[in-house]
Design a protein around this motif. Structure first.
Motif, PDB file in Angstrom:
ATOM      1  N   THR A 253      -4.552   1.121  -1.594  1.00  0.00           N
ATOM      2  CA  THR A 253      -4.872   0.064  -0.342  1.00  0.00           C
ATOM      3  C   THR A 253      -5.362  -1.233  -0.856  1.00  0.00           C
ATOM      4  O   THR A 253      -6.422  -1.323  -1.487  1.00  0.00           O
ATOM      5  CB  THR A 253      -6.057   0.611   0.407  1.00  0.00           C
ATOM      6  OG1 THR A 253      -6.947   0.982  -0.092  1.00  0.00           O
ATOM      7  CG2 THR A 253      -5.385   2.040   1.195  1.00  0.00           C
TER       8      THR A 253
ATOM      9  N   LEU B 232       0.713  11.025   9.041  1.00  0.00           N
ATOM     10  CA  LEU B 232      -0.053   9.780   9.246  1.00  0.00           C
ATOM     11  C   LEU B 232       0.724   8.604   9.170  1.00  0.00           C
ATOM     12  O   LEU B 232       0.458   7.589   9.995  1.00  0.00           O
ATOM     13  CB  LEU B 232      -1.035   9.600   7.871  1.00  0.00           C
ATOM     14  CG  LEU B 232      -2.035  10.576   8.024  1.00  0.00           C
ATOM     15  CD1 LEU B 232      -2.668  10.612   6.648  1.00  0.00           C
ATOM     16  CD2 LEU B 232      -3.158  10.479   9.082  1.00  0.00           C
ATOM     17  N   ALA B 233       1.800   8.694   8.413  1.00  0.00           N
ATOM     18  CA  ALA B 233       2.761   7.474   8.587  1.00  0.00           C
ATOM     19  C   ALA B 233       3.363   7.247   9.872  1.00  0.00           C
ATOM     20  O   ALA B 233       3.513   6.124  10.494  1.00  0.00           O
ATOM     21  CB  ALA B 233       3.854   7.578   7.518  1.00  0.00           C
ATOM     22  N   GLU B 234       3.767   8.425  10.584  1.00  0.00           N
ATOM     23  CA  GLU B 234       4.339   8.432  11.947  1.00  0.00           C
ATOM     24  C   GLU B 234       3.533   8.006  12.910  1.00  0.00           C
ATOM     25  O   GLU B 234       3.743   7.225  13.768  1.00  0.00           O
ATOM     26  CB  GLU B 234       4.922   9.846  12.412  1.00  0.00           C
ATOM     27  CG  GLU B 234       6.175  10.145  11.867  1.00  0.00           C
ATOM     28  CD  GLU B 234       6.463  11.477  11.946  1.00  0.00           C
ATOM     29  OE1 GLU B 234       5.830  12.333  12.767  1.00  0.00           O
ATOM     30  OE2 GLU B 234       7.615  12.128  11.353  1.00  0.00           O
ATOM     31  N   PHE B 235       2.029   8.431  12.826  1.00  0.00           N
ATOM     32  CA  PHE B 235       1.127   7.942  13.699  1.00  0.00           C
ATOM     33  C   PHE B 235       0.629   6.340  13.413  1.00  0.00           C
ATOM     34  O   PHE B 235       0.431   5.763  14.583  1.00  0.00           O
ATOM     35  CB  PHE B 235      -0.269   8.932  13.253  1.00  0.00           C
ATOM     36  CG  PHE B 235      -1.242   8.607  14.399  1.00  0.00           C
ATOM     37  CD1 PHE B 235      -1.576   8.963  15.670  1.00  0.00           C
ATOM     38  CD2 PHE B 235      -2.544   7.833  13.568  1.00  0.00           C
ATOM     39  CE1 PHE B 235      -2.426   8.673  16.081  1.00  0.00           C
ATOM     40  CE2 PHE B 235      -3.545   7.332  14.434  1.00  0.00           C
ATOM     41  CZ  PHE B 235      -3.543   8.122  15.744  1.00  0.00           C
ATOM     42  N   HIS B 236       0.810   6.322  12.388  1.00  0.00           N
ATOM     43  CA  HIS B 236       0.445   4.689  11.970  1.00  0.00           C
ATOM     44  C   HIS B 236       1.594   3.615  12.661  1.00  0.00           C
ATOM     45  O   HIS B 236       0.995   2.550  13.322  1.00  0.00           O
ATOM     46  CB  HIS B 236       0.525   4.299  10.795  1.00  0.00           C
ATOM     47  CG  HIS B 236       0.057   2.907  10.173  1.00  0.00           C
ATOM     48  ND1 HIS B 236      -0.992   2.315  10.395  1.00  0.00           N
ATOM     49  CD2 HIS B 236       0.915   1.917   9.575  1.00  0.00           C
ATOM     50  CE1 HIS B 236      -0.898   0.875   9.979  1.00  0.00           C
ATOM     51  NE2 HIS B 236       0.288   0.893   9.709  1.00  0.00           N
ATOM     52  N   HIS B 237       2.830   4.141  12.726  1.00  0.00           N
ATOM     53  CA  HIS B 237       3.934   3.448  13.253  1.00  0.00           C
ATOM     54  C   HIS B 237       3.925   3.330  14.736  1.00  0.00           C
ATOM     55  O   HIS B 237       4.549   2.506  15.565  1.00  0.00           O
ATOM     56  CB  HIS B 237       5.408   3.683  12.932  1.00  0.00           C
ATOM     57  CG  HIS B 237       5.302   3.314  11.449  1.00  0.00           C
ATOM     58  ND1 HIS B 237       5.533   1.978  10.799  1.00  0.00           N
ATOM     59  CD2 HIS B 237       5.496   4.118  10.241  1.00  0.00           C
ATOM     60  CE1 HIS B 237       5.567   1.967   9.580  1.00  0.00           C
ATOM     61  NE2 HIS B 237       5.589   3.238   9.259  1.00  0.00           N
ATOM     62  N   ASP B 238       3.472   4.333  15.294  1.00  0.00           N
ATOM     63  CA  ASP B 238       3.096   4.386  16.979  1.00  0.00           C
ATOM     64  C   ASP B 238       2.422   3.504  17.569  1.00  0.00           C
ATOM     65  O   ASP B 238       1.524   3.077  17.415  1.00  0.00           O
ATOM     66  CB  ASP B 238       2.979   6.081  17.492  1.00  0.00           C
ATOM     67  CG  ASP B 238       4.177   6.967  17.015  1.00  0.00           C
ATOM     68  OD1 ASP B 238       5.192   6.355  16.679  1.00  0.00           O
ATOM     69  OD2 ASP B 238       3.714   8.057  16.995  1.00  0.00           O
TER      70      ASP B 238
ATOM     71  N   ASP C   6       0.785  -1.051   0.024  1.00  0.00           N
ATOM     72  CA  ASP C   6      -0.021   0.038   0.119  1.00  0.00           C
ATOM     73  C   ASP C   6       0.860   1.251   0.091  1.00  0.00           C
ATOM     74  O   ASP C   6       1.987   1.294   0.530  1.00  0.00           O
ATOM     75  CB  ASP C   6      -0.777  -0.148   1.164  1.00  0.00           C
ATOM     76  CG  ASP C   6      -1.625  -1.160   1.189  1.00  0.00           C
ATOM     77  OD1 ASP C   6      -2.150  -1.725   0.231  1.00  0.00           O
ATOM     78  OD2 ASP C   6      -2.948  -1.390   2.180  1.00  0.00           O
TER      79      ASP C   6
END
Length: 135
Positions: free
Chosen positions: A76, A129-135, A44
């Motif tokens: 996605t 968003l990528a950082e939030f997804h990894h947290d 994705d």
């Protein structure tokens, strides 16, 4: 033997659906960094598109060319959504390149500044968003 997995492509304009295609085997899009290809099993991703030619291929139509303005591509799973300001379909590749130059690249300085700021904001949003997804 298992049938091949194919993608679904939706090209959205601000007030309408430009194209809704099924059975898409590959997509090639342009970003500011260059062209890239999508196959059904690619991870994705999100990409900010530059004005240019989007290519997709399906069994029913073969290879199809669409001139697109700036926008965003989101993949996605097997779904790919391309949201752009404007799109022009056609079969003559030279004519589509001319349309991109004439319609999408002739911008006033003010429009270029606004688009530049929007691109920075879009990249920042994707990064967050990528950082939030990894947290």
């Amino acid at each position: 033997m298992q049938p091949p997995t194919l993608m679904n492509l939706k090209i959205l304009l601000p007030f309408q659906v430009f194209a809704d295609k099924t059975g898409v085997s590959r997509i090639v899009a342009e970003t500011r960094e260059g062209s890239f290809g999508l196959l059904p099993h690619r991870l994705d991703c999100v990409a900010a598109l530059a004005p240019g030619i989007l290519i997709y291929e399906n069994e029913a139509e073969g290879e199809v060319y669409v001139a697109v303005d700036e926008g965003v591509l989101v993949k996605t799973g097997l779904g790919v959504v391309v949201s752009v300001r404007n799109a022009i379909g056609g079969t003559d590749l030279a004519q589509l390149h001319e349309a991109v130059k004439k319609e999408f690249l002739n911008l006033t300085q003010r429009e270029q500044n606004v688009r530049s700021v929007m691109a920075i904001m879009e990249s920042d949003l994707v990064r967050r968003l990528a950082e939030f997804h990894h947290d």
